[in-house]
Design an enzyme around this catalytic site. Structure first.
Site, PDB file in Angstrom:
ATOM      1  N   SER A  96       0.865  -1.193   0.000  1.00 32.18           N
ATOM      2  CA  SER A  96       0.000   0.000   0.000  1.00 32.18           C
ATOM      3  C   SER A  96       0.894   1.233   0.000  1.00 32.18           C
ATOM      4  O   SER A  96       1.755   1.373   0.883  1.00 32.18           O
ATOM      5  CB  SER A  96      -0.884  -0.017   1.249  1.00 32.18           C
ATOM      6  OG  SER A  96      -1.643   1.166   1.326  1.00 32.18           O
ATOM      7  N   LYS A 147      -1.169  -1.001  -4.380  1.00 26.23           N
ATOM      8  CA  LYS A 147      -2.352  -0.231  -3.918  1.00 26.23           C
ATOM      9  C   LYS A 147      -1.909   1.207  -3.747  1.00 26.23           C
ATOM     10  O   LYS A 147      -0.917   1.483  -3.068  1.00 26.23           O
ATOM     11  CB  LYS A 147      -2.852  -0.814  -2.600  1.00 26.23           C
ATOM     12  CG  LYS A 147      -3.791   0.078  -1.789  1.00 26.23           C
ATOM     13  CD  LYS A 147      -4.400  -0.729  -0.650  1.00 26.23           C
ATOM     14  CE  LYS A 147      -4.679   0.125   0.563  1.00 26.23           C
ATOM     15  NZ  LYS A 147      -5.316  -0.667   1.661  1.00 26.23           N
ATOM     16  N   LYS A 158      -3.101   5.078  -2.576  1.00 30.27           N
ATOM     17  CA  LYS A 158      -4.100   5.866  -1.859  1.00 30.27           C
ATOM     18  C   LYS A 158      -4.550   7.006  -2.764  1.00 30.27           C
ATOM     19  O   LYS A 158      -3.720   7.621  -3.458  1.00 30.27           O
ATOM     20  CB  LYS A 158      -3.492   6.446  -0.575  1.00 30.27           C
ATOM     21  CG  LYS A 158      -3.139   5.394   0.456  1.00 30.27           C
ATOM     22  CD  LYS A 158      -4.379   4.801   1.090  1.00 30.27           C
ATOM     23  CE  LYS A 158      -3.986   3.834   2.188  1.00 30.27           C
ATOM     24  NZ  LYS A 158      -5.158   3.276   2.896  1.00 30.27           N
ATOM     25  N   ASP A 194      -7.280   2.967  -2.921  1.00 27.69           N
ATOM     26  CA  ASP A 194      -7.967   3.025  -1.627  1.00 27.69           C
ATOM     27  C   ASP A 194      -8.265   4.489  -1.330  1.00 27.69           C
ATOM     28  O   ASP A 194      -7.349   5.302  -1.228  1.00 27.69           O
ATOM     29  CB  ASP A 194      -7.088   2.425  -0.523  1.00 27.69           C
ATOM     30  CG  ASP A 194      -7.810   2.365   0.825  1.00 27.69           C
ATOM     31  OD1 ASP A 194      -7.203   1.877   1.799  1.00 27.69           O
ATOM     32  OD2 ASP A 194      -8.978   2.800   0.906  1.00 27.69           O
ATOM     33  N   GLU A 243     -11.212   0.639  -3.121  1.00 25.51           N
ATOM     34  CA  GLU A 243     -11.450   0.337  -1.697  1.00 25.51           C
ATOM     35  C   GLU A 243     -12.086   1.538  -1.004  1.00 25.51           C
ATOM     36  O   GLU A 243     -11.599   2.665  -1.116  1.00 25.51           O
ATOM     37  CB  GLU A 243     -10.118  -0.015  -1.038  1.00 25.51           C
ATOM     38  CG  GLU A 243     -10.218  -0.485   0.382  1.00 25.51           C
ATOM     39  CD  GLU A 243      -8.852  -0.808   0.990  1.00 25.51           C
ATOM     40  OE1 GLU A 243      -7.854  -0.883   0.254  1.00 25.51           O
ATOM     41  OE2 GLU A 243      -8.783  -0.939   2.221  1.00 25.51           O
ATOM     42  N   ASP A 299     -13.699  -1.769   3.506  1.00 22.76           N
ATOM     43  CA  ASP A 299     -12.736  -1.853   4.622  1.00 22.76           C
ATOM     44  C   ASP A 299     -13.458  -1.293   5.849  1.00 22.76           C
ATOM     45  O   ASP A 299     -14.107  -2.035   6.583  1.00 22.76           O
ATOM     46  CB  ASP A 299     -11.482  -1.048   4.239  1.00 22.76           C
ATOM     47  CG  ASP A 299     -10.462  -0.915   5.378  1.00 22.76           C
ATOM     48  OD1 ASP A 299      -9.378  -0.368   5.134  1.00 22.76           O
ATOM     49  OD2 ASP A 299     -10.754  -1.332   6.509  1.00 22.76           O
ATOM     50  N   LYS A 316      -9.624  -6.926   8.284  1.00 29.49           N
ATOM     51  CA  LYS A 316      -8.627  -6.494   9.270  1.00 29.49           C
ATOM     52  C   LYS A 316      -9.065  -7.060  10.616  1.00 29.49           C
ATOM     53  O   LYS A 316     -10.160  -6.755  11.101  1.00 29.49           O
ATOM     54  CB  LYS A 316      -8.546  -4.968   9.349  1.00 29.49           C
ATOM     55  CG  LYS A 316      -7.943  -4.333   8.093  1.00 29.49           C
ATOM     56  CD  LYS A 316      -7.869  -2.828   8.221  1.00 29.49           C
ATOM     57  CE  LYS A 316      -7.267  -2.205   6.981  1.00 29.49           C
ATOM     58  NZ  LYS A 316      -7.258  -0.719   7.044  1.00 29.49           N
ATOM     59  N   GLY A 356      -3.961  -3.928   6.157  1.00 29.22           N
ATOM     60  CA  GLY A 356      -2.930  -3.639   7.160  1.00 29.22           C
ATOM     61  C   GLY A 356      -3.243  -2.336   7.882  1.00 29.22           C
ATOM     62  O   GLY A 356      -3.968  -1.488   7.371  1.00 29.22           O
TER      63      GLY A 356
HETATM   64  O1  LIG Z   1      -0.336  -1.614   6.635  1.00 22.55           O
HETATM   65  C1  LIG Z   1      -0.204  -1.221   5.467  1.00 22.55           C
HETATM   66  O2  LIG Z   1       0.824  -1.413   4.796  1.00 22.55           O
HETATM   67  C2  LIG Z   1      -1.352  -0.444   4.795  1.00 22.55           C
HETATM   68  C3  LIG Z   1      -2.009   0.467   5.772  1.00 22.55           C
HETATM   69  C4  LIG Z   1      -3.168   1.212   5.193  1.00 22.55           C
HETATM   70  O3  LIG Z   1      -3.416   1.240   4.010  1.00 22.55           O
HETATM   71  C5  LIG Z   1      -3.937   1.996   6.176  1.00 22.55           C
HETATM   72  C6  LIG Z   1      -3.210   2.617   7.205  1.00 22.55           C
HETATM   73  C7  LIG Z   1      -3.882   3.395   8.141  1.00 22.55           C
HETATM   74  C8  LIG Z   1      -5.259   3.548   8.070  1.00 22.55           C
HETATM   75  C9  LIG Z   1      -5.994   2.914   7.058  1.00 22.55           C
HETATM   76  C10 LIG Z   1      -5.330   2.125   6.121  1.00 22.55           C
HETATM   77  C11 LIG Z   1      -6.175   1.393   5.095  1.00 22.55           C
HETATM   78  O4  LIG Z   1      -5.857   0.328   4.606  1.00 22.55           O
HETATM   79  O5  LIG Z   1      -7.258   1.898   4.824  1.00 22.55           O
HETATM   80 MG   LIG Z   2      -8.297   0.677   3.468  1.00 19.46          MG
END
Ligand SMILES: O=C(O)CCC(=O)c1ccccc1C(=O)O
Ligand SMILES: [Mg+2]
Length: 369
Positions: free
Chosen positions: A136, A162, A164, A189, A214, A239, A263, A291
């Protein structure tokens, strides 16, 4: 199971690189490492996943402490546990606070697996010996920086990228990524950054052949996601909206998503995670493990749950070196060729490095129950 001691340690670790999403930037992790001990002399370990600001959900390390100290551990001390599945029933009267519940429940699952001399993966019904790893990537300062980061990660072997996104960092960025990397497994995401008012804007996502988008809409929505999914070719993955098997059932029934990001901390633990997994099998909904920038204990739990059969998509389970200069487990989690080998040692399969954990502990409390 005769649990007689619980040790809570608040651990603070600095991330190698700040991580920016549409809800904020994480510079370090501040979490609770939970150690539960039994009369067998064995210890099970869990990790709370709340981020520093209550911007992903309502929890923080402070709320974790309060719930564990004042509501969850007192309930445990009055209960008898024959199987880790009992824990969620013991915690049920307490509303929400799933990160806090999952950290304790996960430690009890680890202890249970160790006392039965099986890996956590096997105790959960895992079948895979290796898991595929995705990564990510947070919101970057420039398109060039993002493209370079993707190139480097592909060289490291990650199976899925992935990115953001948020308004102002979305369509043009995805178009540039797709132009540079036309064939990679790519997803986005949004962390709730859009609303149905943006539906025409979001329809452009279908141009990019994403494996999923996402959580585009509100953290507590499934209705509008169903309306959006009816307009999009791109599969929606939920999520933040999924806190339980019941939430998953309703979302699937409404057509709010075609993929679920699991999660463990968001749904209150491994027992609920298994229920969601089995529901998704029933409804042919693929899953992957999300994650929360976990340290090694939480990462070990994520690897174990990802070994279940219906986790068919690469998760956000990058190796320790992606996040930390030095992790809190031995050995660190390693990736080879985009794969992580699921440990077959008892429990989580990695040894918490007590000295390292103590060095990073800013406060601890021991409970004799
Ligand atoms: O742990 C990782 O590598 C991804 C972490 C990540 O995308 C995330 C980190 C903090 C809050 C929300 C998210 C998410 O997946 O939405
Ligand atoms: Mg997410």
């Amino acid at each position: 199971m005769e649990i007689n001691r619980i040790i809570l340690r608040q651990v603070k670790m600095e991330l190698l690189h700040p991580f920016t999403t549409s809800v904020g930037t994480e510079v370090d992790k501040d979490f609770i490492a939970v150690e539960v001990q039994s009369k067998s002399g064995l210890s099970g370990w869990g990790e709370s996943v709340s981020i520093v600001e209550p911007m992903y959900n309502e929890e923080t390390v402070q709320t974790n402490w309060h719930m564990m100290n004042d509501h969850l551990i007192p309930r445990l001390s009055k209960a008898s546990i024959s199987h880790p599945d009992d824990v969620m029933d013991i915690f049920k009267p307490v509303r929400g606070n799933f990160n806090a519940k999952a950290a304790i429940e996960g430690a009890i699952w680890d202890l249970y697996a160790k006392e039965n001399n099986v890996s956590l993966s096997k105790a959960l019904g895992g079948v895979k010996k290796q898991i595929e790893v995705g990564v990510s990537i947070g919101i970057k300062e420039s398109e060039r920086q993002l493209l370079k980061q993707i190139e480097d990660y592909l060289k490291e072997g990650y199976k899925r990228i992935k990115v953001k996104i948020m308004p102002g960092w979305d369509i043009d960025i995805l178009r540039a990524v797709r132009k540079e990397f036309p064939a990679i497994q790519l997803m986005a995401d949004a962390n709730c950054a859009y609303s149905l008012n943006d539906i025409d804007h979001m329809k452009q996502l279908d141009e990019f052949g994403l494996t999923m988008i996402e959580q585009p809409l509100a953290h507590d929505d499934i209705i509008d996601h169903a309306k959006l999914q009816a307009e999009l070719e791109t599969p929606i993955c939920l999520d933040e909206s999924i806190h339980s098997a019941e939430d998953a059932r309703k979302a699937i029934e409404l057509g709010s998503c075609k993929v679920i990001n699991l999660k463990i901390g968001r749904v209150g633990g491994l027992t609920e995670s298994k229920k969601i997994h089995d529901l998704c099998v029933q409804h042919h909904i693929p899953m992957w493990c999300g994650g929360m920038l976990e340290a090694g204990i939480g990462r070990a739990h994520n690897i174990a749950i990802t070994s279940l059969a219906n986790f068919t998509l690469p998760g956000d389970t990058a190796p320790s070196s992606h996040y930390w200069k030095q992790d809190i487990i031995d050995p660190a989690v390693e990736m080879k060729g985009g794969l992580i080998t699921v440990p077959d040692a008892p429990g989580i399969g990695y040894t918490p490095n007590i000295a390292r954990i103590e060095d990073l502990t800013i406060f601890s409390k021991t409970y004799h129950i």
